[in-house]
Design a protein around this motif. Sequence first.
Motif, mmCIF file in Angstrom:
data_model
loop_
_atom_site.group_PDB
_atom_site.id
_atom_site.type_symbol
_atom_site.label_atom_id
_atom_site.label_comp_id
_atom_site.label_asym_id
_atom_site.label_seq_id
_atom_site.Cartn_x
_atom_site.Cartn_y
_atom_site.Cartn_z
ATOM 1 N N MET A 1 0.852 -1.204 0.000
ATOM 2 C CA MET A 1 0.000 0.000 0.000
ATOM 3 C C MET A 1 0.882 1.248 0.000
ATOM 4 S SD MET A 1 -2.944 -1.116 2.713
ATOM 5 C CE MET A 1 -1.794 -1.464 4.014
ATOM 6 N N GLU B 1 -2.755 6.894 5.912
ATOM 7 C CA GLU B 1 -2.015 6.483 7.115
ATOM 8 C C GLU B 1 -1.468 7.669 7.900
ATOM 9 O OE1 GLU B 1 0.939 3.635 5.875
ATOM 10 O OE2 GLU B 1 -0.521 2.007 5.820
ATOM 11 N N TYR C 1 -7.221 -4.348 6.952
ATOM 12 C CA TYR C 1 -7.235 -3.737 5.618
ATOM 13 C C TYR C 1 -7.256 -4.844 4.564
ATOM 14 C CZ TYR C 1 -2.109 -4.453 5.992
ATOM 15 O OH TYR C 1 -0.867 -4.994 6.195
ATOM 16 N N ALA D 1 -3.617 -6.411 8.976
ATOM 17 C CA ALA D 1 -2.530 -7.186 9.519
ATOM 18 C C ALA D 1 -2.537 -6.955 11.026
ATOM 19 C CB ALA D 1 -1.194 -6.721 8.939
ATOM 20 N N ARG E 1 7.897 -5.925 10.890
ATOM 21 C CA ARG E 1 8.153 -4.512 10.558
ATOM 22 C C ARG E 1 9.301 -3.998 11.441
ATOM 23 N NH1 ARG E 1 2.705 -5.049 12.132
ATOM 24 N NH2 ARG E 1 1.158 -4.827 10.474
ATOM 25 N N ARG F 1 5.884 0.782 9.187
ATOM 26 C CA ARG F 1 4.751 0.369 8.342
ATOM 27 C C ARG F 1 4.859 0.892 6.914
ATOM 28 N NH1 ARG F 1 0.233 -1.365 10.632
ATOM 29 N NH2 ARG F 1 0.173 -1.549 12.886
HETATM 30 N N1 GLY Z 1 1.592 -0.866 6.098
HETATM 31 C C1 GLY Z 1 0.834 -2.005 6.418
HETATM 32 C C2 GLY Z 1 1.201 -2.684 7.653
HETATM 33 O O1 GLY Z 1 2.142 -2.305 8.312
HETATM 34 O O2 GLY Z 1 0.549 -3.640 7.998
#
Ligand code: GLY
Length: 391
Positions: free
Chosen positions: A68, A74, A272, A285, A328, A353
């Motif tokens: 995304m 965001e 999402y 997620a 992440r 993210r």
């Molecule tokens: N940018 C999507 C996530 O961190 O799940």
Amino acid sequence: MVNAFDSGLAARTNEDDVVTQHDKPVVIVGAGVIGLSIGWLIAEAGLRVVILERGVAGRGTSWLAAGMLAADAEIGFEEMDVYRLSRESLRRWSLFASKLSDASGVDLDLRTEETLAVADDPDSAEALRRVYQFQVEEGLDVQWLDGQEALEVEPFLAPRLAGAVLSRNDRQVDNRALVNALVEAFGRAGGELREKSVVDEVVPGRGPSVVLSDGEHVEAAVVVLAAGAWSQRIRGVPREAVGVRPVKGQMVQLEMIPPFGLSHVIRGPHAYLAPKSDGRLLVGATSEEMGFDTSVTAGGLYEILEGAWEIVPGIYDLPIVDQWAGLRPASTDHRPLLGKAAENVIVATGHYRHGILLTPITAEEITKLVLEGETSPWIAPFSPSRLVMDS
Ligand code: GLY
């Protein structure tokens, strides 16, 4: 003594004592999209580049992401510098994608449909309304939709949603195609990729090097540490400068079977959904502090599937094709770490993210730093020194 790094690699050939260093490669630790894209641009500029990857190139967090490019959706109330960086990176994405496709022959499936953030009850509508007002105050191109208007944009949304916000500038890309394109372009530009090469230590200095787990030393002109969540495991760089922790995100891949279909990224309060042109539907997620654990759990999948089903009930009948958990890389203040961390050592990690979104600006500005020795205003706020000095 001249700090070789400060003058930038492109300027070093005038200095006798660093000509030999100039013959050494730029060594990048980590072949995720960040390391690969920096490597590609530096190799294209004509320098020798070696990327050392602990596993297989691009098969870590980059592969497990959703792709995304949601700078506007965001946006965070207290993260305006991250937003400015994200917005500029999004602005650069089209040109970056077309150059990369030309260099690799790989289509990145850069899609221009907007993000649709939706609320399914009065509480989440209230929260969404606050975000929307903030977006409007900041001048973002967003539109408030009622439930019926949202259904006209995406017919498979739940009926009777409490509200939705369309972020017109947001995009998405196929992150796996991005990985494949970068590996190909890096190779075509003459870069050397060494997979299954675990780096234990970075040795900063006038002649920096890295030490692999088998004891091999690789000498470098400059080292770029781009190992995502694994950056913190590498010794030799001030700990705070690479102080990232893994934040686990579980995701499930469904297959869209017609007549079911989505074209926008849909973001709800608990999940999402990112539809890809090849029929994959990525649902994510979770956000979990579980160290390096990447197990997929019933609870994790339940949470995201229920969250997705509440806003797009039609997923109920779609087949599950795959599921995974990615890590992440999050710094202590959740902002990226971009810049010089020690003599001739640069870090590019902590994208948290936003790794796919921030790929173009990270690649371009870190390349500039390596070649010209200049920290651009874009990345200056994200210097790792902010954390080293605060500690
Ligand atoms: N940018 C999507 C996530 O961190 O799940």
